[in-house]
Design an enzyme around this catalytic site. Sequence first.
Site, short mmCIF file in Angstrom:
data_model
loop_
_atom_site.label_atom_id
_atom_site.label_comp_id
_atom_site.label_asym_id
_atom_site.label_seq_id
_atom_site.Cartn_x
_atom_site.Cartn_y
_atom_site.Cartn_z
NE ARG A 74 -9.74 79.15 65.91
CZ ARG A 74 -11.06 79.13 65.85
NH1 ARG A 74 -11.78 79.29 66.94
NH2 ARG A 74 -11.67 78.98 64.69
CG HIS A 75 -9.84 84.18 64.83
ND1 HIS A 75 -10.69 83.24 65.36
CD2 HIS A 75 -9.50 83.73 63.58
CE1 HIS A 75 -10.88 82.27 64.47
NE2 HIS A 75 -10.16 82.53 63.40
CB SER A 117 -3.29 75.33 57.20
OG SER A 117 -3.37 76.55 56.57
NE ARG A 167 -4.90 85.45 57.58
CZ ARG A 167 -4.84 84.22 57.16
NH1 ARG A 167 -5.81 83.38 57.43
NH2 ARG A 167 -3.81 83.80 56.45
NE ARG A 193 -5.08 80.84 65.72
CZ ARG A 193 -5.88 80.53 64.72
NH1 ARG A 193 -5.75 79.36 64.12
NH2 ARG A 193 -6.80 81.37 64.32
CD GLU A 249 -5.93 76.39 60.82
OE1 GLU A 249 -7.16 76.30 60.65
OE2 GLU A 249 -5.20 77.14 60.15
CD GLU A 271 -9.93 86.04 61.08
OE1 GLU A 271 -11.11 85.66 60.97
OE2 GLU A 271 -8.95 85.40 60.68
P1 AMO Z 1 -4.04 80.04 56.95
O1 AMO Z 1 -5.08 81.00 56.48
O2 AMO Z 1 -4.53 78.76 57.53
O3 AMO Z 1 -3.07 79.63 55.77
O4 AMO Z 1 -3.09 80.75 57.99
C1 AMO Z 1 -1.94 80.12 58.46
C2 AMO Z 1 -1.87 80.17 59.96
O5 AMO Z 1 -1.85 81.51 60.42
C3 AMO Z 1 -2.50 81.61 61.68
N1 AMO Z 1 -3.58 82.58 61.60
C4 AMO Z 1 -3.95 83.40 62.59
N2 AMO Z 1 -3.48 83.57 63.81
C5 AMO Z 1 -4.08 84.48 64.59
N3 AMO Z 1 -5.11 85.25 64.20
C6 AMO Z 1 -5.63 85.11 62.95
N4 AMO Z 1 -6.64 85.89 62.58
C7 AMO Z 1 -5.04 84.16 62.09
N5 AMO Z 1 -5.29 83.76 60.82
C8 AMO Z 1 -4.39 82.81 60.55
C9 AMO Z 1 -3.03 80.23 62.00
C10 AMO Z 1 -3.08 79.56 60.67
O6 AMO Z 1 -2.95 78.17 60.78
N6 AMO Z 1 -1.26 80.79 52.83
C11 AMO Z 1 -1.67 79.80 53.82
C12 AMO Z 1 -0.50 79.06 54.38
C13 AMO Z 1 0.16 78.15 53.37
O7 AMO Z 1 -0.53 77.34 52.76
O8 AMO Z 1 1.40 78.26 53.22
C14 AMO Z 1 -2.43 80.49 54.93
O9 AMO Z 1 -2.40 81.69 55.08
O10 AMO Z 1 -2.09 79.61 62.86
P1 ATP Z 2 -7.62 80.19 59.35
O1 ATP Z 2 -8.56 81.33 59.58
O2 ATP Z 2 -6.23 80.59 59.36
O3 ATP Z 2 -8.01 79.27 58.25
P2 ATP Z 2 -8.57 79.40 61.81
O4 ATP Z 2 -8.16 78.46 62.86
O5 ATP Z 2 -8.72 80.83 62.14
O6 ATP Z 2 -7.62 79.28 60.59
P3 ATP Z 2 -11.04 79.49 60.56
O7 ATP Z 2 -11.08 78.96 59.18
O8 ATP Z 2 -11.10 80.95 60.80
O9 ATP Z 2 -9.80 78.79 61.22
O10 ATP Z 2 -12.11 78.82 61.43
C1 ATP Z 2 -12.09 77.44 61.67
C2 ATP Z 2 -13.46 77.05 62.01
O11 ATP Z 2 -13.88 77.74 63.18
C3 ATP Z 2 -14.42 77.39 60.92
O12 ATP Z 2 -15.32 76.33 60.74
C4 ATP Z 2 -15.13 78.61 61.41
O13 ATP Z 2 -16.46 78.64 60.99
C5 ATP Z 2 -15.07 78.43 62.91
N1 ATP Z 2 -15.02 79.72 63.57
C6 ATP Z 2 -14.34 80.78 63.19
N2 ATP Z 2 -14.56 81.79 64.02
C7 ATP Z 2 -15.40 81.35 64.95
C8 ATP Z 2 -16.02 81.92 66.09
N3 ATP Z 2 -15.81 83.18 66.45
N4 ATP Z 2 -16.82 81.16 66.84
C9 ATP Z 2 -17.05 79.91 66.51
N5 ATP Z 2 -16.50 79.32 65.44
C10 ATP Z 2 -15.70 80.02 64.67
#
Ligand code: AMO
Ligand code: ATP
Length: 430
Positions: free
Chosen positions: A220-221, A356, A212, A404, A353, A214
């Site tokens: 956490r990313h 999902s 991703r 995570r 998170e 990001e």
């Molecule tokens: P989602 O986008 O929420 O759902 O991603 C699923 C889980 O993957 C982890 N994750 C990450 N961990 C670390 N760095 C990241 N940049 C990152 N992005 C995601 C999180 C997140 O909860 N297709 C759906 C899943 C489904 O519905 O089966 C999906 O990708 O822990």
């Molecule tokens: P996923 O990306 O897998 O859906 P996630 O836990 O990474 O799960 P995001 O959707 O990326 O969730 O972000 C969750 C919430 O956190 C969103 O409302 C987003 O705007 C916010 N967020 C994401 N990145 C940041 C950041 N760097 N600082 C503050 N808030 C953030």
Amino acid sequence: MRKFTADIGEEDFGKEVELYGWVHEVRDLGGLVFIVLRDREGFAQITLPKKVVDRELFKRARKIRRESVIRVVGEVKPEEKAPNGFEIIPREIEVLNEADAPLPLEVTEKVPAELDTRLDNRFMDLRKPRVQAIFRIRHVAIQAIREYFDRHGFIEVHTPKIVSTATEGGTELFPITYFEREAFLNQSPQLYKQTLMAAGFERVLEIGPIFRAEEHNTIRHLNEAVSVDIEVSFTDHEGVMRYLEELVKEVYEKINERCERYLEWLNLKLEVPETPFERLKYDEAVEIARKKGEEIVWGDDLSTAALKLIAEDYSGYYFIVDWPTESKPFYAMPYEEEPEISKTFDLMKGWLEIASGAQRIHQYDLLVRRISEQGLAPESFGFYLQAFRYGMPPHAGWGMGLDRLMMAILGLQNIREAVLFPRDRQRLVP
Ligand code: AMO
Ligand code: ATP
């Protein structure tokens, strides 16, 4: 006999053993030299009294540089003051590879180092027992996940990581050149695991990388993460939530069973979470955050600030369920009687998170409509949509970030701690 340090016990007293490892420390007291040997399971004290060991050996031993790789053959003796109650009186010490000095990083952790410095010198950082422990426990977590799903009739699959479309919203894709065409690194095995439901596998598991783009730098990313994905036919979101909570619990149990030593290195005691996990409706979550002063537009994703407020009341594992349909990807199944909300869930640990998932749309027409409503082009989902036209069972699934999960279980302050060689905006090497 070759042994790991941790395998040496009373039964070895008076016997000769062979150890391989790194020189953790050398203490030279003049007439007595101690070498602390470190291997992947722990430490052993090598004791060289000048009057007892070979003169040549004594002279060489006191000069061995820290972090050199050695082989030691010697007799095991009980010694109360030594770690684990024994010492080795060496007959032979062979330097297999001598380390340079000064060291780029302190393995003894006597001097604290910034995470960046640690990651720059990751091979050395990983030698620290506390850091090794994370990956030994991660290994057991993966083992536990495989065992759990194997027992429940899942088959493990591998789907392509070079793909032609986005699945989780178009902004976070890494484009690559694929001969004459543009392609992308996969964000999620989403489309393929659903396609495998049309293929009749019924229950699949994939553990693999997701990519991703990001842009932000958070704790956490990652740009490359490992995702545990399942997809299950003839069930709904509740069905796969039950797998998820049972799984998380079992991962804790197996870590407790199999990782006693590594938990000790981390100074951790794991409390197995109780199931079922609480289900908090999106609407209720919004209400909690609003009451605490956070402004939230119904339909939006929950911001980190909002999640931190909610986590004041919910610190353990819980689900946030029934998300607005517009906040979730096109494949999420809307409730029939209330289509603005969907059969979706996020697994949370406090504000983080972890996973999902959702029940999926399995009706072709509804799926095409939802793709269009999200501003995407149904034409670019050809192979995927095709699978919905000739017998697609109802199905549900989820994706969980393994990094995570490890962060949550081990209480790590930064997701990078859970990854051997993390990829982030700034980091492409090592
Ligand atoms: P989602 O986008 O929420 O759902 O991603 C699923 C889980 O993957 C982890 N994750 C990450 N961990 C670390 N760095 C990241 N940049 C990152 N992005 C995601 C999180 C997140 O909860 N297709 C759906 C899943 C489904 O519905 O089966 C999906 O990708 O822990
Ligand atoms: P996923 O990306 O897998 O859906 P996630 O836990 O990474 O799960 P995001 O959707 O990326 O969730 O972000 C969750 C919430 O956190 C969103 O409302 C987003 O705007 C916010 N967020 C994401 N990145 C940041 C950041 N760097 N600082 C503050 N808030 C953030």
